[in-house]
Design an enzyme around this catalytic site. Sequence first.
Site, PDB file in Angstrom:
ATOM      1  N   TYR A 122      45.391  61.209  41.651  1.00 24.60           N
ATOM      2  CA  TYR A 122      45.141  60.034  42.485  1.00 24.60           C
ATOM      3  C   TYR A 122      44.920  60.502  43.921  1.00 24.60           C
ATOM      4  CZ  TYR A 122      46.915  57.113  38.627  1.00 24.60           C
ATOM      5  OH  TYR A 122      47.112  56.494  37.405  1.00 24.60           O
ATOM      6  N   HIS A 129      48.341  62.448  30.883  1.00 23.28           N
ATOM      7  CA  HIS A 129      47.437  61.410  31.384  1.00 23.28           C
ATOM      8  C   HIS A 129      46.392  61.007  30.341  1.00 23.28           C
ATOM      9  CE1 HIS A 129      45.851  59.922  35.534  1.00 23.28           C
ATOM     10  NE2 HIS A 129      45.748  58.992  34.627  1.00 23.28           N
ATOM     11  N   SER A 186      46.472  48.237  35.224  1.00 24.29           N
ATOM     12  CA  SER A 186      45.428  47.249  35.541  1.00 24.29           C
ATOM     13  C   SER A 186      45.706  45.892  34.899  1.00 24.29           C
ATOM     14  CB  SER A 186      44.050  47.756  35.109  1.00 24.29           C
ATOM     15  OG  SER A 186      43.694  48.920  35.823  1.00 24.29           O
ATOM     16  N   PRO A 187      46.951  45.379  34.999  1.00 26.33           N
ATOM     17  CA  PRO A 187      47.246  44.072  34.397  1.00 26.33           C
ATOM     18  C   PRO A 187      46.568  42.917  35.123  1.00 26.33           C
ATOM     19  CG  PRO A 187      49.091  44.791  35.734  1.00 26.33           C
ATOM     20  CD  PRO A 187      48.119  45.941  35.699  1.00 26.33           C
ATOM     21  N   LEU A 188      46.000  43.203  36.307  1.00 29.82           N
ATOM     22  CA  LEU A 188      45.264  42.185  37.051  1.00 29.82           C
ATOM     23  C   LEU A 188      43.763  42.449  37.015  1.00 29.82           C
ATOM     24  CD1 LEU A 188      47.685  41.743  40.085  1.00 29.82           C
ATOM     25  CD2 LEU A 188      47.540  40.382  37.987  1.00 29.82           C
ATOM     26  N   ARG A 223      41.824  45.009  37.389  1.00 32.42           N
ATOM     27  CA  ARG A 223      41.255  45.795  38.488  1.00 32.42           C
ATOM     28  C   ARG A 223      40.848  44.912  39.669  1.00 32.42           C
ATOM     29  NH1 ARG A 223      41.031  50.907  36.584  1.00 32.42           N
ATOM     30  NH2 ARG A 223      40.632  51.242  34.355  1.00 32.42           N
ATOM     31  N   GLY A 224      41.668  43.897  39.930  1.00 35.89           N
ATOM     32  CA  GLY A 224      41.436  43.009  41.067  1.00 35.89           C
ATOM     33  C   GLY A 224      40.711  41.730  40.722  1.00 35.89           C
TER      34      GLY A 224
END
Length: 327
Positions: free
Chosen positions: A56, A121, A200-202, A204-205
């Site tokens: 990251y 990963h 990414s439960p949202l 990815r925005g």
Amino acid sequence: MQQRQLGADGPMVSAIGLGCLSFGGIFGATDSNASLRAMDQAWDQGITLFDTANVYGMGISESVIGEWMRTRGHRPVLATKAAFVNGPPRRVDNSAAHLRAELEGSLRRLGVDHVDLFYAHRRDPACPPEELAETMAALIREGKIGGYGLSEISPGTLRRAHTVHPVRAVQNEYSLWTRQPELGLIAACAELGVAFVPFSPLARGALGRDAFDVAVLEPGDFRLSIPRFQGRDWALNQQRLDGFRTLAAARGVSVPALALAWVLAQGDHLIPIPGTRIAAHVADWDGADRLNLTGEDRAEIERLLPRGWAHGDRYSDDQARTVERYS
């Protein structure tokens, strides 16, 4: 914040964690001060699980977390990951030598002598899951990691690794627009006593507080390469998302809180890790763990966003090369 157990043998953590991918700049320019403020907000809201990885920002995310711990005096439950080898082409390496070397680098950047959770990963096809589990078990015995996890894997890989040494957590993408883990992975985790950690439960925005505008994304933003955010697919996805936003407004809650409440309701072993580098976005999650969805709420969400509703793949073909597919 409510607490959930990070695997059968793991610590209790906040029901919602903090994903620290964006600290490295993959979703646009950022700086360490913004990341520090985001972590301050998360800690103040009772978030105790911070999730990062060596790649990251090529160490930037881990370094800024280390700075935050040094300057604030806090010690969250830490999860980091390794396996990627930069190319070209980019590849995956689950060998003991690679994982050990990368873990040592992560520990230096974080400023700690161990992490609570260390993920592979991605799965390396050249390394059997049983061999990977043996490597992780050795790191546990040495006190370098508290437990190990697997990311973007199939139920079969989970079961093979778990037979050798219990897996603490599995991290795969899961949200109202990515439902593949319902094809056996969430159930396998529950059966084996493994935490399931949706990243990414949202979406990815796309399930953020404000309606998402692809046109304002900065050049190089990772989402510009994802089919779901492109052309006709994105236009069709927006129409569906608008209905969910209307529902959240009618319930008097933020869109992110409602989306996270839905994820949390899928099982007590789910610990979602929404990601952001912006403190105000963290504030939007507040109360999601206490939001009880009625039967009517669930039915309406399912009507608006049923399984398979999203148009376009969640990854490009190149990005999907390292992800285990299953059905």
